[in-house]
Enzyme design. Structure first.
Site, PDB file in Angstrom:
ATOM      1  N   GLY A  25     -81.954   5.606  -4.927  1.00  0.00           N
ATOM      2  CA  GLY A  25     -82.741   6.655  -5.591  1.00  0.00           C
ATOM      3  C   GLY A  25     -83.232   7.740  -4.663  1.00  0.00           C
TER       4      GLY A  25
ATOM      5  CE  LYS B 244     -97.668   5.022 -14.007  1.00  0.00           C
ATOM      6  NZ  LYS B 244     -97.625   5.097 -12.549  1.00  0.00           N
TER       7      LYS B 244
ATOM      8  N   GLY C 139     -84.905  10.530  -5.138  1.00  0.00           N
ATOM      9  CA  GLY C 139     -85.819  11.413  -5.857  1.00  0.00           C
ATOM     10  C   GLY C 139     -86.937  11.870  -4.939  1.00  0.00           C
TER      11      GLY C 139
ATOM     12  CB  VAL D 237     -90.747   8.277  -3.294  1.00  0.00           C
ATOM     13  CG1 VAL D 237     -91.158   7.343  -2.164  1.00  0.00           C
ATOM     14  CG2 VAL D 237     -91.955   8.636  -4.139  1.00  0.00           C
TER      15      VAL D 237
HETATM   16  P1  NAD Z   1     -87.984  10.462  -9.191  1.00  0.00           P
HETATM   17  O1  NAD Z   1     -87.778  10.515 -10.651  1.00  0.00           O
HETATM   18  O2  NAD Z   1     -88.232  11.717  -8.439  1.00  0.00           O
HETATM   19  O3  NAD Z   1     -86.720   9.777  -8.472  1.00  0.00           O
HETATM   20  C1  NAD Z   1     -86.040   8.680  -8.969  1.00  0.00           C
HETATM   21  C2  NAD Z   1     -84.608   8.767  -8.460  1.00  0.00           C
HETATM   22  O4  NAD Z   1     -83.929   7.566  -8.765  1.00  0.00           O
HETATM   23  C3  NAD Z   1     -83.787   9.916  -9.069  1.00  0.00           C
HETATM   24  O5  NAD Z   1     -83.187  10.609  -8.027  1.00  0.00           O
HETATM   25  C4  NAD Z   1     -82.719   9.187  -9.904  1.00  0.00           C
HETATM   26  O6  NAD Z   1     -81.485   9.855  -9.893  1.00  0.00           O
HETATM   27  C5  NAD Z   1     -82.604   7.894  -9.157  1.00  0.00           C
HETATM   28  N1  NAD Z   1     -82.080   6.773  -9.949  1.00  0.00           N
HETATM   29  C6  NAD Z   1     -82.422   6.373 -11.196  1.00  0.00           C
HETATM   30  N2  NAD Z   1     -81.720   5.274 -11.528  1.00  0.00           N
HETATM   31  C7  NAD Z   1     -80.919   4.989 -10.482  1.00  0.00           C
HETATM   32  C8  NAD Z   1     -79.959   3.982 -10.203  1.00  0.00           C
HETATM   33  N3  NAD Z   1     -79.684   3.022 -11.087  1.00  0.00           N
HETATM   34  N4  NAD Z   1     -79.332   3.988  -9.011  1.00  0.00           N
HETATM   35  C9  NAD Z   1     -79.588   4.946  -8.096  1.00  0.00           C
HETATM   36  N5  NAD Z   1     -80.498   5.931  -8.290  1.00  0.00           N
HETATM   37  C10 NAD Z   1     -81.148   5.941  -9.464  1.00  0.00           C
HETATM   38  O7  NAD Z   1     -89.169   9.398  -8.948  1.00  0.00           O
HETATM   39  P2  NAD Z   1     -90.086   9.218  -7.660  1.00  0.00           P
HETATM   40  O8  NAD Z   1     -91.338   9.983  -7.839  1.00  0.00           O
HETATM   41  O9  NAD Z   1     -89.265   9.403  -6.427  1.00  0.00           O
HETATM   42  O10 NAD Z   1     -90.480   7.677  -7.804  1.00  0.00           O
HETATM   43  C11 NAD Z   1     -89.537   6.661  -7.532  1.00  0.00           C
HETATM   44  C12 NAD Z   1     -90.158   5.305  -7.812  1.00  0.00           C
HETATM   45  O11 NAD Z   1     -91.318   5.130  -7.007  1.00  0.00           O
HETATM   46  C13 NAD Z   1     -90.624   5.109  -9.262  1.00  0.00           C
HETATM   47  O12 NAD Z   1     -90.451   3.782  -9.633  1.00  0.00           O
HETATM   48  C14 NAD Z   1     -92.111   5.434  -9.195  1.00  0.00           C
HETATM   49  O13 NAD Z   1     -92.843   4.791 -10.223  1.00  0.00           O
HETATM   50  C15 NAD Z   1     -92.444   4.851  -7.838  1.00  0.00           C
HETATM   51  N6  NAD Z   1     -93.630   5.444  -7.240  1.00  0.00           N
HETATM   52  C16 NAD Z   1     -93.684   6.783  -7.016  1.00  0.00           C
HETATM   53  C17 NAD Z   1     -94.833   7.331  -6.440  1.00  0.00           C
HETATM   54  C18 NAD Z   1     -94.924   8.800  -6.145  1.00  0.00           C
HETATM   55  O14 NAD Z   1     -95.815   9.205  -5.377  1.00  0.00           O
HETATM   56  N7  NAD Z   1     -94.027   9.636  -6.652  1.00  0.00           N
HETATM   57  C19 NAD Z   1     -95.905   6.504  -6.121  1.00  0.00           C
HETATM   58  C20 NAD Z   1     -95.805   5.124  -6.343  1.00  0.00           C
HETATM   59  C21 NAD Z   1     -94.660   4.609  -6.902  1.00  0.00           C
END
Ligand code: NAD
Length: 347
Positions: free
Chosen positions: A177, A81, A179, A181
């Protein structure tokens, strides 16, 4: 848990490097946990960590999680990472080019990708300095839809465990969340008929779409842990299941995309003791890296990717069954599976 230095020894990292480029504003760490199965793959997270130790703690846990994730998915790659210590507002081309130089200096042992607060556009800038980037816009693209689809398949496996059927109609799910995903996953769950409750920290636009167009109901950030539901789906940051939130939980299962959802292994044991089913994060959220690995190590074929992502359902089902039979927490079973594949070089 001891110091972060103890963690490096305990986790058995191969290499942990700090990169400093004052001109570009880059302060970054790349942690390569294990390359026994192949070059290490893991995203680049950008985050305004409060201290170097916080960043190191995060990258050590995330990189080890990538080794487990890649091994458990049967991929020909190890785990690593990258983290950049910066605020999202400080993103520049020079910053990502400097990170590209850092990746290049690992001589092909580390393939990077987008992660929290980084995008395929940022990776295009990283690629000015290195070819060791996966999830390229022109090939497999944003991994998030594949991660979301894998989580959707995993949630169906969990629903089957709880209710004896994959049917999500009326299954009460609280998703944290909206975001990359979480938003996509929420859409799939709503279309499958789930009774969906959502909370998010930012992304108000996504909240409006989820509530207005998909019939989801908004709940507050604080309310979600004590919310009575079938499945709690953490899709924000890690460590949300901890000694403060555990006593509040009123869910029957936890299944979501976030990495390192459990603060530590003890949390897994407590969940198991409470009879709350846990879908290990590095199993259920493997869809994105399964997609990226196809790009890096074979000829990219989307149908093959989707088949492999759908297999998350079967892997999770086997882990949940074994946990029920042995009383061992699901996370520990998943970790043993990954460790034995790494030890014996099984892909
Ligand atoms: P992102 O940054 O696009 O979305 C994260 C979301 O969480 C944001 O909308 C933010 O507002 C929200 N958030 C943060 N703290 C919060 C809280 N306390 N309560 C409610 N909402 C909250 O990230 P992402 O790419 O969607 O990834 C989300 C998670 O999945 C992360 O932990 C990431 O490591 C994991 N992940 C992502 C992928 C990928 O393909 N993007 C793959 C494996 C794991």
């Amino acid at each position: 848990m001891g110091t972060t230095l103890d963690m490096i020894g305990e986790f058995g990292h191969e290499k942990v490097c700090f990169f400093n480029n004052e001109k570009a504003g880059l302060h970054a760490i790349i942690a390569i946990h294990n390359t026994k199965l192949g070059p290490a793959v893991g995203g680049c997270r950008l985050y305004p960590y409060q201290s170097l130790d916080d960043a190191l703690f995060d990258v050590l846990r995330l990189s080890r999680g990538m080794s487990f994730k890649n091994a458990a998915a049967g991929l020909p790659c190890g785990g690593a990472k990258g983290v950049i210590i910066a605020s999202p507002a400080a993103k520049t081309e020079a910053l990502f080019e400097a990170f590209g130089e850092a990746v290049e200096s690992m001589q092909g042992k580390y393939f990077t990708a987008e992660d929290v607060n980084t995008t395929t556009d940022d990776m295009n800038q990283v690629m000015h300095k290195t070819q060791y980037v996966v999830g390229r816009e022109t090939v497999s693209g944003d991994p998030s839809p594949f991660t979301a689809y894998g989580c959707f398949c995993g949630i169906k496996a969990v629903a089957h465990k709880l209710n004896g059927t994959d049917d999500l109609h009326g299954v009460k799910i609280a998703l944290q969340g909206l975001g990359h995903v979480g938003f996509d996953l929420a859409h799939q769950l709503a279309e499958a008929g789930a009774d969906l409750y959502v909370s998010t920290h930012s992304n108000r636009k996504n909240m409006e779409i989820a509530t207005r167009e998909w019939g989801a109901k908004e709940i507050s950030e604080d309310e979600i842990y004590g919310f009575e539901c079938d499945i709690l789906s953490p899709c924000a940051l890690g460590g949300t299941i901890n000694k403060h939130t555990l006593p509040q939980l009123k869910c029957r299962a936890i299944a979501g995309a976030a990495n390192n959802q459990l603060y530590d292994d003890e949390c897994g044991r407590i969940l198991c003791g409470k009879g709350i089913v846990y879908a290990p994060d590095f199993i259920i959220n493997g869809g994105g890296v399964i997609n990226a690995a196809q790009e890096a190590f074979t000829t990219y074929n989307k149908e093959n990717v989707l088949k492999q992502v759908e297999n998350i359902y079967n892997t999770l089902t086997e882990i949940m069954e074994e946990s029920e039979q042995t009383g061992i927490p699901e996370g520990e079973i998943a970790q043993k599976l990954a460790e034995s594949r790494i030890r014996f070089g099984l892909r």
